[in-house]
Scaffold this motif. Structure first.
Motif, short mmCIF file in Angstrom:
data_model
loop_
_atom_site.label_atom_id
_atom_site.label_comp_id
_atom_site.label_asym_id
_atom_site.label_seq_id
_atom_site.Cartn_x
_atom_site.Cartn_y
_atom_site.Cartn_z
N TYR A 1 -7.36 -2.82 40.52
CA TYR A 1 -7.87 -1.87 39.49
C TYR A 1 -7.58 -2.23 38.27
CZ TYR A 1 -8.37 2.66 37.40
OH TYR A 1 -8.87 3.64 36.49
N PHE A 2 -6.39 -2.97 37.89
CA PHE A 2 -6.06 -3.23 36.68
C PHE A 2 -7.14 -4.64 35.99
CE2 PHE A 2 -1.85 -1.24 37.10
CZ PHE A 2 -2.02 -0.14 35.96
N ALA A 3 -7.49 -5.45 37.14
CA ALA A 3 -8.15 -6.46 36.81
C ALA A 3 -9.59 -5.93 36.51
CB ALA A 3 -8.40 -7.36 38.05
N LYS A 4 -10.05 -4.84 36.93
CA LYS A 4 -11.32 -4.26 36.45
C LYS A 4 -11.03 -3.69 35.24
CE LYS A 4 -12.51 -3.46 41.57
NZ LYS A 4 -12.99 -2.27 42.29
N VAL A 5 -10.01 -3.07 34.93
CA VAL A 5 -9.89 -2.39 33.68
C VAL A 5 -9.76 -3.62 32.79
CG1 VAL A 5 -8.17 -1.24 32.28
CG2 VAL A 5 -8.53 -0.46 34.75
N ALA A 6 -9.35 -4.58 32.80
CA ALA A 6 -9.30 -5.52 31.77
C ALA A 6 -10.82 -6.08 31.76
CB ALA A 6 -8.49 -6.61 32.42
N ARG A 7 -11.38 -6.17 32.72
CA ARG A 7 -12.98 -6.62 32.55
C ARG A 7 -13.62 -5.54 31.72
NH1 ARG A 7 -16.96 -9.82 34.17
NH2 ARG A 7 -19.08 -9.04 34.93
N TYR A 8 -13.29 -4.51 32.03
CA TYR A 8 -14.21 -3.28 31.39
C TYR A 8 -14.04 -3.25 29.89
CZ TYR A 8 -14.84 1.62 29.46
OH TYR A 8 -15.06 2.57 28.70
N LEU A 9 -12.66 -3.58 29.56
CA LEU A 9 -12.29 -3.53 28.11
C LEU A 9 -12.90 -4.83 27.55
CD1 LEU A 9 -8.66 -2.62 28.24
CD2 LEU A 9 -10.59 -1.20 27.51
N ASP A 10 -13.19 -5.92 28.16
CA ASP A 10 -13.70 -7.07 27.67
C ASP A 10 -15.36 -6.91 27.29
OD1 ASP A 10 -11.42 -8.24 27.84
OD2 ASP A 10 -12.12 -9.47 29.51
N LYS A 11 -16.01 -6.08 28.27
CA LYS A 11 -17.32 -5.92 28.28
C LYS A 11 -17.93 -4.76 27.54
CE LYS A 11 -17.46 -9.61 30.59
NZ LYS A 11 -17.64 -10.88 29.70
N VAL A 12 -16.91 -3.77 27.26
CA VAL A 12 -17.30 -2.35 26.53
C VAL A 12 -16.42 -2.49 25.36
CG1 VAL A 12 -17.56 -0.05 26.55
CG2 VAL A 12 -18.19 -1.45 28.39
N PRO A 13 -16.77 -3.13 24.14
CA PRO A 13 -15.93 -3.27 22.96
C PRO A 13 -15.16 -1.81 22.57
CG PRO A 13 -17.82 -4.78 22.61
CD PRO A 13 -18.09 -3.73 23.92
N GLU A 14 -15.99 -0.85 22.74
CA GLU A 14 -15.38 0.45 22.29
C GLU A 14 -14.53 1.12 23.32
OE1 GLU A 14 -19.40 1.40 24.28
OE2 GLU A 14 -18.43 -0.12 22.83
#
Length: 309
Positions: free
Chosen positions: A221-234
């Protein structure tokens, strides 16, 4: 033959006999001991594995056509089982990162893949599925601080038992960098965003805990969160603390906030998520999800919820 001569001959014979027995009993034993020591030494040399030399990986970045963009012996170094690189980095490394930033700004059709390595002898203290991914994310965050957008970076982690630490248990450059052709992944990012919104993560722990023991699913889950934060700057993370109904309501509101801050600090340290990407809240006892009249229900209500916004 005179008595004096016989006396001298007797002394000589005594000396010869003493010398013989000294050699027989002492020198021969010394020779045998020396031989045994030599044999033992040779056996140890044959059976004791030789220490492999430490691995020193350079900071090398190749373009998709094989053209070498960056090539310097300086790199990011990590202590064994460490997820944060050793600071400060060298001035040479910072210069090359600036050169990489300039190259990527001119070649806007490129992305960079950061692959972190780890060995099976290391302990994963991060919130990620493996230590290599944690290391890649730590370097990615540093690139972001130097002006390279996180949206054009992808991170991964790979087991590599060929890596050898130095005598101080430091791994030198357990990373690989590759430039790739940019692809449209908007559908995948939209799907990931919706998945995280629909499935917030619930952590149950007490405020006094020194760590959070994550399951494999929670690490994913945290790996997915990190990817989300990378791809969605806001994009940002909401961390909300909840309590059971025991005690004073105002104190429970503070307790919920303490739990949220504990989780936030854990994410900063163990998931290398920037502090400005995390917002903390407390609902105290106001939003129970189970019956507070039972101990089982109270345990479920003492929770911290991690979601994206």
């Amino acid at each position: 033959m005179s008595k004096k001569l016989l006396y001298l001959i007797g002394i000589g014979i005594t000396i010869l006999i003493g010398t013989y027995f000294y050699w027989l009993l002492c020198c021969k034993a010394c020779e045998e001991e020396a031989t045994n020591n030599q044999v033992t030494k040779e056996i140890k040399e044959l059976t004791t594995p030789k220490q492999k030399p430490a691995t020193y990986n350079a900071f090398v970045v190749n373009d998709v056509d094989g053209k070498k963009i960056i090539n310097t012996s300086d790199n990011f170094n990590f202590e064994a089982s460490g997820l944060q690189f050793i600071k400060p980095v060298t001035a040479v490394l910072d210069t090359e990162i600036s050169n990489l930033k300039e190259y990527l700004s001119v070649n806007a059709d490129k992305t960079i893949a950061i692959e972190g390595f780890y060995t099976s002898s290391e302990t994963n203290v991060s919130a990620f599925p493996n230590l290599g991914l944690a290391r890649a994310n730590a370097v990615k965050n540093y690139f972001v601080s130097k002006g390279i957008p996180s949206a054009i970076m992808n991170t991964s982690g790979t087991l590599n038992d060929n890596l050898v630490a130095d005598s101080l248990q430091v791994f030198h450059g357990p990373l690989a960098f590759t430039l790739l052709q940019k692809k449209d992944n908007s559908d995948a990012i939209n799907q990931l965003t919706q998945e995280l919104k629909d499935n917030p993560l619930i952590l149950n722990f007490k405020t006094g805990q020194a760590n959070i023991n994550l399951t494999n699913e929670q690490r994913e889950y945290f790996a997915k969160v990190a990817r989300y934060l990378d791809k969605v700057p806001e994009g940002k993370i909401n961390v909300t603390g909840h309590t059971d109904s025991q005690g004073d309501a105002d104190l429970n509101l503070k307790l919920g906030l303490d739990r949220a801050n504990f989780a936030k600090n854990y994410l900063i340290k163990n998931a290398t998520i920037p502090a400005d990407k995390i917002a903390v809240f407390s609902k105290g006892e106001a939003e129970p999800i189970a019956d507070n009249s039972t101990s089982e229900g109270q345990a479920k209500n003492r929770r911290t919820v991690i979601s994206i916004k």
